[in-house]
Design a protein around this motif. Structure first.
Motif, PDB file in Angstrom:
ATOM      1  N   SER A 219      21.152  17.562  34.522  1.00 54.78           N
ATOM      2  CA  SER A 219      20.063  18.087  35.355  1.00 54.78           C
ATOM      3  C   SER A 219      18.736  17.843  34.820  1.00 54.78           C
ATOM      4  O   SER A 219      17.827  17.257  35.315  1.00 54.78           O
ATOM      5  CB  SER A 219      20.137  19.435  35.937  1.00 54.78           C
ATOM      6  N   THR A 220      18.689  18.204  33.560  1.00 55.94           N
ATOM      7  CA  THR A 220      17.681  17.601  32.777  1.00 55.94           C
ATOM      8  C   THR A 220      17.459  16.536  31.984  1.00 55.94           C
ATOM      9  O   THR A 220      16.361  16.110  31.829  1.00 55.94           O
ATOM     10  CB  THR A 220      17.320  18.990  31.504  1.00 55.94           C
TER      11      THR A 220
ATOM     12  N   GLY B 114      15.083  23.443  24.808  1.00 55.87           N
ATOM     13  CA  GLY B 114      14.892  23.804  26.004  1.00 55.87           C
ATOM     14  C   GLY B 114      16.221  24.018  26.728  1.00 55.87           C
ATOM     15  O   GLY B 114      16.046  23.826  28.215  1.00 55.87           O
ATOM     16  N   ILE B 115      17.350  24.307  26.397  1.00 52.94           N
ATOM     17  CA  ILE B 115      18.531  24.444  26.822  1.00 52.94           C
ATOM     18  C   ILE B 115      18.905  25.859  27.389  1.00 52.94           C
ATOM     19  O   ILE B 115      20.103  25.973  27.684  1.00 52.94           O
ATOM     20  CB  ILE B 115      19.625  23.680  26.165  1.00 52.94           C
TER      21      ILE B 115
ATOM     22  N   GLY C 223      20.788  21.794  39.054  1.00 53.17           N
ATOM     23  CA  GLY C 223      19.936  22.777  37.971  1.00 53.17           C
ATOM     24  C   GLY C 223      20.533  24.392  37.995  1.00 53.17           C
ATOM     25  O   GLY C 223      19.917  25.227  37.417  1.00 53.17           O
TER      26      GLY C 223
ATOM     27  N   GLY D 231      23.937  19.167  30.334  1.00 52.47           N
ATOM     28  CA  GLY D 231      22.762  18.396  30.163  1.00 52.47           C
ATOM     29  C   GLY D 231      22.272  17.624  31.213  1.00 52.47           C
ATOM     30  O   GLY D 231      21.135  17.293  31.088  1.00 52.47           O
TER      31      GLY D 231
ATOM     32  N   LYS E  73      19.234  11.356  42.544  1.00 58.11           N
ATOM     33  CA  LYS E  73      19.553  12.537  41.862  1.00 58.11           C
ATOM     34  C   LYS E  73      21.421  12.533  41.477  1.00 58.11           C
ATOM     35  O   LYS E  73      21.831  13.481  40.718  1.00 58.11           O
ATOM     36  CB  LYS E  73      19.541  14.084  42.471  1.00 58.11           C
TER      37      LYS E  73
ATOM     38  N   LYS F  26      15.928  12.729  34.731  1.00 59.18           N
ATOM     39  CA  LYS F  26      14.547  12.014  34.813  1.00 59.18           C
ATOM     40  C   LYS F  26      14.281  11.160  33.526  1.00 59.18           C
ATOM     41  O   LYS F  26      13.823  10.128  33.734  1.00 59.18           O
ATOM     42  CB  LYS F  26      13.521  13.243  34.967  1.00 59.18           C
TER      43      LYS F  26
ATOM     44  N   SER G 272      15.794  12.731  25.421  1.00 56.25           N
ATOM     45  CA  SER G 272      16.035  14.006  26.315  1.00 56.25           C
ATOM     46  C   SER G 272      16.979  13.238  27.411  1.00 56.25           C
ATOM     47  O   SER G 272      17.510  13.989  28.444  1.00 56.25           O
ATOM     48  CB  SER G 272      14.646  14.124  27.026  1.00 56.25           C
TER      49      SER G 272
ATOM     50  N   VAL H 267      18.110  16.383  21.703  1.00 60.55           N
ATOM     51  CA  VAL H 267      17.173  16.831  22.601  1.00 60.55           C
ATOM     52  C   VAL H 267      16.061  17.222  21.916  1.00 60.55           C
ATOM     53  O   VAL H 267      14.570  16.802  22.175  1.00 60.55           O
ATOM     54  CB  VAL H 267      17.755  17.785  23.579  1.00 60.55           C
TER      55      VAL H 267
END
Length: 566
Positions: free
Chosen positions: A241-242, A149-150, A205, A239, A76, A245, A271, A266
């Motif tokens: 933390s999202t 999704g923010i 997050g 952005g 992370k 991955k 993403s 995004v």
């Protein structure tokens, strides 16, 4: 924040490393251990092993390894305290900190709570009647908040947030500390008023602040929250933390400048996009970006200011050892405009045709080589970009491109590059070798930390002179530092990255060492690393023509012989 040895070890002992790793890696049991594909390098055959008995992991492909803290740090891109806090929260452990550094845990928790409450309030206002004009504004820009999704929100006027937080018994002082209310200009009032809000999250997050855009003619058009005890502008990528991955899965990270650029990409399926939130890229942000993925793409506005900023960002990334690529947008377009008007596939093509930093600069003059003084100035600017790199291989690759385009000889460019490098204040780390750990030092340090537990008696026995490498001395001093703070087990994740990375082959290499083996090693160290060097010095003294020097040497030599016979 520094945490006490007791707190760190309590968190570690309360954490099931297999459960943590399984959130990121698909593991299968293999005897007493678990095996899976390494998340830190590409492989087809699993070489990543988790050892529940010792609470450790090791990849036999890339060499990475460590404990559960080190795993979270790498997967992370966290700092050590963040990893401790995340695992403590999951285990239901309340941390107090040892009071020696940073923000108290209680105050930190209070700031996170009030900022999160503000975010919930803004989201509620966005969804309610007062948010209708914000929703209409986004519709006009063809942005669907649900797709991005923010968590876009709306901060109404009339000190609505101040009143809401007061109703929940939050003090104005805490509101000010969190950057939500302005308190130093008479009566307190909301910082964000009649603005669309973008929540800024930390790497775990958690909401730490907001970016906000005016809906009318208010200035400034964009307003960021101030720095607080939990928010440092130069440390966060919007952005992150999202995006982490997705970046790990795709192998790329895309850097843009603005909130709407981020929202557009995004929403279009990119993403792995993060933003600087309109500020210049910092060294810390560059390192975070590099930690997301192997390849970094800079995509700034297609105007003069945006292109200059893109080159500057590339230089900062080069200084950290990266090899970034720069996306060139059509003149006058920003990422938001481009993707909105031309779509996802067109942007994918831009990524495929992205430029290295030198070639990007060349593209801005359409590849036309000027003559005379202009040619010299251009070559010097291109060299400035090339020598920004702290990686000698990247620098050589970029210098070749400068040579190919300008036509100047390699010798002339290298000479000028050295001049630029010596006069330029480097923004990245100083190039130096990572250092090697000799086999002798490796054995000594493995015994000192066998089974992941400090052998304090053996560590006390050791002298820094017993270690023959600079790296060995640094590791020994790091071990002593933890012992002095009360650690009984080794927690390499707390060390600087270069030291923690070397611990994977040291700390858990031996399950245990017998007392007899330790005594033998002590005798070897005493003889080979202490007595033999001194004996060589005494032999030189005995050969000296100075009678006094020779007499002292004879006396010490006799004492050493008598001690050895005992």
């Amino acid at each position: 924040m520094l945490y006490s040895a007791g707190e760190v070890e309590l968190v570690k002992n309360s954490t099931d490393i297999v459960s943590v790793v399984q959130q990121y890696v698909q593991l299968k049991r293999a005897g007493n251990s678990w095996k899976g594909l390494c998340p830190f390098h590409k492989e087809k055959t699993p070489s990543f092993i988790v050892f529940p008995a010792t609470g450790t992991w090791k990849c036999f492909g890339c060499g990475a390894g460590g404990d559960v803290f080190e795993f979270l740090k790498k997967i992370k891109n966290q700092e050590f305290p963040e990893a401790v806090e995340e695992l403590a929260e999951a285990a239901g452990i309340t941390l107090k900190g040892d009071g020696t550094s940073g923000l108290s845990a209680g105050l930190s928790k209070g700031l996170f709570e009030i900022v999160d409450e503000a975010h919930r309030f803004f989201r509620k206002c966005f969804a309610g009647p007062e948010g209708s004009k914000v929703r209409a504004y986004l519709k006009g820009r063809d942005i669907d908040p649900a797709e991005s999704g923010i968590g876009i929100g709306y901060a109404p006027g009339g000190n609505a947030l101040l009143k809401h937080l007061r109703s929940l018994n939050y003090s104005v002082s805490v509101m000010g500390d969190a950057g939500l209310v302005i308190t130093d200009r008479g009566d307190p009032y909301d910082r964000f008023r009649e603005r669309l809000t973008f929540p800024i999250l930390d790497r775990r997050g958690r909401v730490v602040s907001f970016g906000a855009r005016a809906l009318g003619d208010a200035v400034p058009k964009y307003l960021n929250g101030p720095e607080t005890a939990i928010y440092r502008k130069g440390s966060f990528l919007y952005g992150y933390s999202t995006a982490l991955k997705a970046a790990r899965e795709s192998g790329i990270a895309i850097l843009v400048e603005g909130y709407f650029d981020h929202a557009r990409l995004v929403s279009a399926g990119f993403s792995e996009t993060v933003a600087t939130s309109g500020t210049a890229l910092t060294k810390k942000q560059a390192k975070n970006l590099m930690g997301m993925a192997e390849k970094q793409y800079i995509c700034y506005d297609g105007d003069s200011a945006g292109r200059k900023a893109a080159v500057k960002a590339a230089e900062i990334l080069l200084a950290q050892g990266a090899y970034p690529m720069i996306v060139r947008l059509p003149d006058g377009m920003d990422p938001d405009d481009f993707v909105k008007n031309r779509g996802r596939e067109a942007f994918e093509e831009l990524l495929r045709s992205a430029y290295d930093p030198v070639s990007f600069c060349v593209s801005l003059i359409d590849g036309k080589l000027p003559e005379g003084p202009e040619r010299i100035r251009l070559a010097e600017r291109l060299l400035e970009v090339a020598v920004s790199s702290s990686n000698p291989l990247v620098e050589e690759d970029l210098q070749k491109k400068v040579e190919e385009f300008t036509g100047y000889s390699r010798d002339a460019l290298e000479k000028k590059g050295n001049e630029i490098r010596s006069s330029k204040e480097r923004t990245g780390y100083i190039r130096k070798s990572a250092g090697n750990l000799g086999s002798g030092d490796t054995i000594v340090l493995r015994v000192a930390t066998a089974g992941g537990v400090y052998n304090t008696e053996f560590v006390d026995f050791l002298r820094t002179d017993d270690l023959t490498t600079e790296l060995g001395v640094r590791l020994l001093n790091a071990f002593r530092g933890q012992i002095d703070r009360g650690f009984s087990s080794v927690v390499p994740a707390e060390f600087p990255d270069d030291l923690s990375a070397r611990c994977a082959d040291i700390v858990w290499a031996l399950e245990g060492v017998s007392p007899q083996e330790i005594q033998k090693l002590k005798r070897d160290i005493t003889r080979k690393r202490r007595e033999l060097p001194r004996l060589r010095e005494l032999q030189e003294d005995l050969a000296s023509s100075d009678p006094e020097r020779k007499a002292i040497a004879l006396e010490e030599f006799a004492d050493m012989k008598a001690e050895d016979e005992r």
